[in-house]
Design a protein around this motif. Sequence first.
Motif, short mmCIF file in Angstrom:
data_model
loop_
_atom_site.label_atom_id
_atom_site.label_comp_id
_atom_site.label_asym_id
_atom_site.label_seq_id
_atom_site.Cartn_x
_atom_site.Cartn_y
_atom_site.Cartn_z
N LYS A 1 0.75 -1.21 -0.13
CA LYS A 1 -0.01 -0.01 0.11
C LYS A 1 0.80 1.34 -0.04
CE LYS A 1 -3.67 2.05 2.56
NZ LYS A 1 -4.81 2.40 3.78
N TRP B 1 -17.15 -5.74 -2.80
CA TRP B 1 -15.68 -6.42 -3.24
C TRP B 1 -15.76 -7.89 -3.13
CZ3 TRP B 1 -11.88 -3.06 -4.64
CH2 TRP B 1 -10.52 -3.80 -4.82
N TRP C 1 -6.30 -0.64 -2.74
CA TRP C 1 -6.94 0.22 -3.26
C TRP C 1 -7.59 1.49 -2.56
CZ3 TRP C 1 -12.80 0.78 -2.97
CH2 TRP C 1 -13.25 1.36 -4.02
N GLN C 2 -7.45 1.40 -1.41
CA GLN C 2 -8.04 2.53 -0.42
C GLN C 2 -6.63 3.38 -0.14
OE1 GLN C 2 -10.40 0.52 2.52
NE2 GLN C 2 -12.05 2.18 1.50
#
Length: 316
Positions: A103, A144, A185-186
Amino acid sequence: MTATTSTRRAEVDPQSAGPRPGARRSDERVAGYLFLSPWIVGVLLLTLGPMLASLYLSFTDYDLFDTPRWIGLDNYQRMFEDARWLKSVRVTALYVALAVPIKLACALAVAMLLNNERRGRAFYRAAFYGPSLIGASVSLAIVWKAMFSDDAVVDRMLGTVGVHTGGWAGNPDFSLLMLVLLAVWQLGAPMVIFLAGLKQVPRELYEAAQVDGADRWRRFRSITLPMISPVLFFNLLLETINAFQVFTSAYIVGGPNGQPAGTTLFYTIYLFDRGFGDYRMGYASAMAWVLLAGVGLVTLFLFRTARGWVYYSGDR
């Protein structure tokens, strides 16, 4: 004569007619505590009080219905003999080891792309930051899971290039990776922080390095990373702590048993299941304090190791 002398002294020393400095400071202190009183009451009743109660319950056998019975360290001893507890520790540690660096790497890469002058830069910043506004919501986790189910969008897209997984949500080999991708994704929040850090890097350093013949990788390794190392450490610390507390998405995907095959049995899910599924609140309280101690040790390790790679402009 005496009254006239007192009047003259009052005229010469105006402070004698008003409140003393010590009294003013005392009044300001009381006013400050009055303004802070809502926060103080909230901390005592909603944070410190429940924490002390859970610490006491961690040494008891308590099922929410009967009176807590003191059993000492039995809950902590049973924990290290519990196979499912050990499984939850391994799953959580693997998730943290995968989700946090991936991330942060993706967030830094996107921030570097958006740091350059280009058309539509504001739109792309908002687009990448948007998923972070949703948070760890139940609706997002449901969508999701549906996307990664058998014969769903992701499975069909992979099928066009000859990759057939049969759905990630029900596959023990891919279920944890699916949750890692959701975390990646976040990436909006760390991306914005990285972007703020990149804005503080002097352009003169890049220009001087380019004149000396340094390529992009050398400039990134020798200038960008050292200059944004405090921001990198800040993001690393926050994302690590948050990763240990993942719950909503994992619970929606794998349920209380961490399906499939326990690959999504995170620590927080097992803690919730023991406390509100089996009504072993004493055992769950002990698990919570072990989690707190574990996160504290990891945080301490990060601070200790940061001395060797975090650079501050005031360092010599």
